[in-house]
Design an enzyme around this catalytic site. Sequence first.
Site, PDB file in Angstrom:
ATOM      1  CB  THR A 186       1.880   2.737  -1.965  1.00 28.36           C
ATOM      2  OG1 THR A 186       0.960   1.674  -1.769  1.00 28.36           O
ATOM      3  CG2 THR A 186       1.189   4.028  -1.580  1.00 28.36           C
ATOM      4  NE  ARG A 214      -4.432  -5.628   1.618  1.00 30.22           N
ATOM      5  CZ  ARG A 214      -3.545  -4.654   1.509  1.00 30.22           C
ATOM      6  NH1 ARG A 214      -3.416  -4.004   0.380  1.00 30.22           N
ATOM      7  NH2 ARG A 214      -2.793  -4.323   2.520  1.00 30.22           N
ATOM      8  CB  VAL A 215      -9.531  -2.108   0.754  1.00 29.41           C
ATOM      9  CG1 VAL A 215      -9.184  -0.619   0.783  1.00 29.41           C
ATOM     10  CG2 VAL A 215     -10.506  -2.394  -0.388  1.00 29.41           C
ATOM     11  N   GLY A 216      -6.222  -1.924   1.432  1.00 29.21           N
ATOM     12  CA  GLY A 216      -5.231  -1.576   2.457  1.00 29.21           C
ATOM     13  C   GLY A 216      -5.478  -0.192   3.038  1.00 29.21           C
ATOM     14  CG  ASP A 217      -1.983   1.859   4.271  1.00 29.51           C
ATOM     15  OD1 ASP A 217      -1.835   0.955   3.431  1.00 29.51           O
ATOM     16  OD2 ASP A 217      -1.146   2.759   4.448  1.00 29.51           O
ATOM     17  CB  THR A 237       4.370   3.472   1.056  1.00 31.30           C
ATOM     18  OG1 THR A 237       4.597   2.226   0.378  1.00 31.30           O
ATOM     19  CG2 THR A 237       5.720   4.058   1.455  1.00 31.30           C
ATOM     20  N   GLY A 238       3.533   0.885   2.894  1.00 36.35           N
ATOM     21  CA  GLY A 238       4.049  -0.242   3.674  1.00 36.35           C
ATOM     22  C   GLY A 238       2.966  -1.273   3.937  1.00 36.35           C
ATOM     23  N   GLY A 240      -0.053  -2.503   4.795  1.00 35.89           N
ATOM     24  CA  GLY A 240      -1.279  -1.735   4.971  1.00 35.89           C
ATOM     25  C   GLY A 240      -2.059  -2.070   6.226  1.00 35.89           C
TER      26      GLY A 240
HETATM   27  N1  ASP Z   1       0.098   0.241   1.870  1.00 37.15           N
HETATM   28  C1  ASP Z   1      -0.303  -0.379   0.637  1.00 37.15           C
HETATM   29  C2  ASP Z   1      -1.380  -1.389   0.893  1.00 37.15           C
HETATM   30  O1  ASP Z   1      -1.357  -2.007   1.920  1.00 37.15           O
HETATM   31  C3  ASP Z   1       0.817  -1.048  -0.054  1.00 37.15           C
HETATM   32  C4  ASP Z   1       2.094  -0.290  -0.045  1.00 37.15           C
HETATM   33  O2  ASP Z   1       2.197   0.804   0.418  1.00 37.15           O
HETATM   34  O3  ASP Z   1       3.049  -0.790  -0.556  1.00 37.15           O
HETATM   35  O4  ASP Z   1      -2.205  -1.597   0.050  1.00 37.15           O
END
Ligand code: ASP
Length: 316
Positions: A186, A214-217, A237-238, A240
């Site tokens: 991210t 799939r959808v993250g944060d 980032t991380g 999600g």
């Molecule tokens: N947060 C992002 C997600 O979950 C991935 C990331 O930040 O590395 O899609």
Amino acid sequence: MPDNEEAIAAPRTTKLWDIAPINGFSLALHGGAGGQIEELSSESRAAFEEGLSIAHGAGRSVLERGGSALDAVCAAVEQLENHPLFNAGRGAALTSDGEIELDASVMDGEGKAGAIAASRHAKNPVYVARSVMERTPHLFLVAPSTELVEGWGHETAEQDYFITEARVRQLARIQARDTAAPRHGTVGAVAYDKHGNVAAATSTGGMVNQQMGRVGDTPMIGAGNYARNGIAAVSCTGDGEAFIRGVVAYDIAARIRYLDSGLADAVKATIENELTQKNASGGLVSVGGDGRIVVAHNSPRMFAAYEDATGLVMMT
Ligand code: ASP
């Protein structure tokens, strides 16, 4: 450049940098907290630093000439989306089907926001998210079509533009190990402009090997991205799912707004309560309503860039 050795040895401690504003404007950006450089490619650290530096320069020049925080974060994220080493736009992480599905969001300090998810055609998802904000009565669009993206004047691209060799190899390695271990990345930016406005933008290909759909944060306002004038702007980032459950970006703003916390204290408390205690990993960049920058992560590493009195600082 911070020394990451200690951070790797103790991956769940919060590492935090608290930087006073120096120019009457501020900009901080991240290039992800998930991967280790050697895992993604044999590119040298210098290549990542070059990408961060170009992106910081693009955002900084907007702020320096009196442009808006929103223009600055979009300009910085655009550069990271175009750079093949970061997990957004070209070079984004691949789904389990070996394809790309990109998510992005923007928010300005006055409360306007736009987001897209599962985008497959837009070359720069951050600008499409901005168009959702500026050109529709909606906030969040899923799978924007080529016609829509081009109709708004944005460039589109085919899958082979986005998919890099390094990502194909990374997916193959992860699938061969049959591991569910998350691999993420991210990119994002936060800014405070000369007029006192803040903004945040975040863009991603999601987690490597994620299921299609799939959808993250990242595109979720309040989870991976949030901005409010006088309070803060945050880009995350991380892992999600943990950021969504903890409504991490908004939790930081709420601590400042309702508990009167300082930005650094709010960031530290949110990371500890919503990530570390839940065994989740990640990081964020933030600016306060006064332009103060706080960069923090509990992951082993995070790519980030900001400016302090000594000049441009890059974390890789
Ligand atoms: N947060 C992002 C997600 O979950 C991935 C990331 O930040 O590395 O899609």
